[in-house]
Every structure is written in C-alpha cells, then in structure tokens.
Enzyme design. Structure first.
Site, PDB file in Angstrom:
ATOM      1  N   ASP A  47     -45.498  11.256  38.612  1.00  0.00           N
ATOM      2  CA  ASP A  47     -46.492  11.878  37.738  1.00  0.00           C
ATOM      3  C   ASP A  47     -47.798  12.008  38.511  1.00  0.00           C
ATOM      4  OD1 ASP A  47     -44.720  11.981  35.576  1.00  0.00           O
ATOM      5  OD2 ASP A  47     -45.238   9.948  34.954  1.00  0.00           O
TER       6      ASP A  47
ATOM      7  N   TYR B  92     -53.473  17.410  24.370  1.00  0.00           N
ATOM      8  CA  TYR B  92     -52.631  16.963  25.482  1.00  0.00           C
ATOM      9  C   TYR B  92     -52.567  18.028  26.574  1.00  0.00           C
ATOM     10  CZ  TYR B  92     -48.435  15.263  27.911  1.00  0.00           C
ATOM     11  OH  TYR B  92     -47.529  14.821  28.851  1.00  0.00           O
TER      12      TYR B  92
ATOM     13  N   TYR C 287     -53.234  10.694  35.300  1.00  0.00           N
ATOM     14  CA  TYR C 287     -52.337   9.561  35.524  1.00  0.00           C
ATOM     15  C   TYR C 287     -52.985   8.450  36.343  1.00  0.00           C
ATOM     16  CZ  TYR C 287     -48.823  12.861  33.873  1.00  0.00           C
ATOM     17  OH  TYR C 287     -48.109  13.756  33.120  1.00  0.00           O
TER      18      TYR C 287
ATOM     19  N   CYS D 199     -48.275   7.530  32.671  1.00  0.00           N
ATOM     20  CA  CYS D 199     -47.844   8.149  31.408  1.00  0.00           C
ATOM     21  C   CYS D 199     -47.953   7.149  30.272  1.00  0.00           C
ATOM     22  CB  CYS D 199     -46.403   8.647  31.548  1.00  0.00           C
ATOM     23  SG  CYS D 199     -45.743   9.343  30.011  1.00  0.00           S
TER      24      CYS D 199
ATOM     25  N   CYS E  72     -39.714   7.544  30.550  1.00  0.00           N
ATOM     26  CA  CYS E  72     -40.638   6.440  30.780  1.00  0.00           C
ATOM     27  C   CYS E  72     -40.867   6.321  32.273  1.00  0.00           C
ATOM     28  CB  CYS E  72     -40.093   5.128  30.219  1.00  0.00           C
ATOM     29  SG  CYS E  72     -41.143   3.700  30.585  1.00  0.00           S
TER      30      CYS E  72
ATOM     31  N   GLU F 290     -54.769   9.252  30.613  1.00  0.00           N
ATOM     32  CA  GLU F 290     -53.946   8.850  29.470  1.00  0.00           C
ATOM     33  C   GLU F 290     -54.113   7.344  29.267  1.00  0.00           C
ATOM     34  OE1 GLU F 290     -49.911  10.199  29.599  1.00  0.00           O
ATOM     35  OE2 GLU F 290     -50.474  12.243  30.130  1.00  0.00           O
TER      36      GLU F 290
ATOM     37  N   CYS G  59     -49.635 -11.023  39.328  1.00  0.00           N
ATOM     38  CA  CYS G  59     -51.070 -11.254  39.251  1.00  0.00           C
ATOM     39  C   CYS G  59     -51.281 -12.738  38.970  1.00  0.00           C
ATOM     40  CB  CYS G  59     -51.692 -10.399  38.147  1.00  0.00           C
ATOM     41  SG  CYS G  59     -53.494 -10.439  38.104  1.00  0.00           S
TER      42      CYS G  59
END
Length: 222
Positions: free
Chosen positions: A126, A79, A131, A45, A196, A91, A205
């Site tokens: 999601d 959207y 996504y 998202c 969120c 997105e 990483c």
C-alpha cells in the site's frame, strides 16, 4: 505531501456513521464514557489496523474503535479524496480506552509491533501518503509516551535489520470519521475475509505489556 495551498477544499458536513460499534456494541461517536481517553494512530490500511485494537476487547480496556482521517488539510474528506493524495491525511484508527485497565503506553506497544514504522509513505504494497505511520497526540503526556516508546523500539528494529523509524508524531488538529462502510470493515457482519495489509516486523517493543496476540490467546483459553 501535498502543498496545503493545493489541498482539496473539502466540506463543512461531517461524515454520517452508525451510532454503535458493529463488534463491541459501544458508541462509535462522542460523548464517550467519563474517564475514558483517546489514542489516534495510523499504521497503514485502517481496516486491519482497527481490527487489531478491537480484538483487545473490553476486558483489556478498549471501549470502542473507529476509523477516520487525520494529519492533513481537507475538512471532512471522502475516502476517494484521501486516496488521491490531495488531502494530506493518513488513515487513522481511533481507540477509546479505559486508562484504569490499559495504559496509553500499552496501546502504543500494540501500535509499534503491529506494523513496520520504517517505510515512509507506504505500508507494504500500500503506497501513498495516506498509508504513512503516525501518532497524533492529545496532550504532552501522550507526546512524551510516543517519543519514549519510539526511542525504545528503534534499537530492537535496528538489531533486526530495519532502518530508522519514519513515524510522524504530531498534535491532533482534527479527526474526521471515515464513511460508515469502512467502520469495522473486517467484522463478521461486514467483510470477515476482506483485505488486511497489516503486518509487523517481528521486533518487540521493550515495554513489557500485552499485545493483541496475547489478548487473543487469553480469550481462546477462557
């Protein structure tokens, strides 16, 4: 993914958006400052993903951010069309940055650590092609950086019990701005307590650079 022949037709008219970034006060659309570079990434998202990058702030080299759609077939989608799965887009967050203050590789570190890139066509709860995780590169140097950081991150994910990275790494063919109400959606001026779905794996990483959490800590100490 939808077959290109079945993708929605879209339209010729670009989506109108506000000229200024709600949080940073910088231009949302081109032209961007001379010498700036662009990173286009997808990590679920785009509401929370965009906030992750604007929180780095100007002091960390972020000039502006925006959300939009890329990686699909439908020109200037809405959207609702993207969420239908019939455009092929994901997105995307656009990050315009000053390479003298933050490198593309550093942007990618925030990207990799900010989501779970092993989930295929979803991110957490999601679910859908919109996504999926993706990096859309602008040149060969960005492609090489995306592939190198992916390969560096995979062993860390594997040690943490995660599977193979499914992130799409492909050249950017087009970026379409999302509707104005999606831009800086989680800002204080719009929906500070809004949904969120962003969440990382906890794996690091291994390229030894700043993360958004580091930036938040530094800002709090100032």
């Amino acid at each position: 993914m939808v077959d290109p022949a079945r993708a929605l037709p879209g339209r010729d008219t670009p989506m109108p958006v506000h000229a200024e970034h709600t949080v940073l006060g910088t231009p949302l659309t081109p032209p961007y400052p001379e010498g700036s570079e662009i990173a286009d990434v997808a990590m679920g998202c785009f509401w929370g993903a965009e906030r992750t990058f604007w929180r780095l702030g100007a002091e960390r080299g972020v000039i502006t951010t925006a959300v939009g759609y890329a990686g699909g077939f439908t020109p200037n989608p809405t959207y609702e069309e993207v969420c239908s799965g019939l455009t092929g887009h994901t997105e995307v967050v656009r990050v315009v940055f000053d390479p003298a203050r933050i490198t593309y590789t550093e942007i990618l570190k925030v990207f990799w650590e900010g989501h779970d890139p092993t989930q295929g066509m979803r991110q957490g709860n999601d679910v859908g092609t919109q996504y999926r995780s993706a990096v859309y590169y602008h040149d060969d140097a960005q492609r090489a950086a995306a592939e190198a950081t992916r390969d560096a991150f995979q062993p860390a994910l594997s040690r943490s019990g995660y599977g193979a990275i499914t992130t799409e790494i492909a050249p950017l063919t087009a970026f379409y701005f999302a509707e104005d109400y999606h831009q800086q959606y989680l800002s204080d001026a719009k929906n500070p307590n809004g949904y969120c779905g962003i969440g990382g794996t906890g794996a690091s990483c291994p390229i030894g650079v700043v993360t958004s959490d580091d930036a938040d800590s530094a800002r709090s100490a100032e």
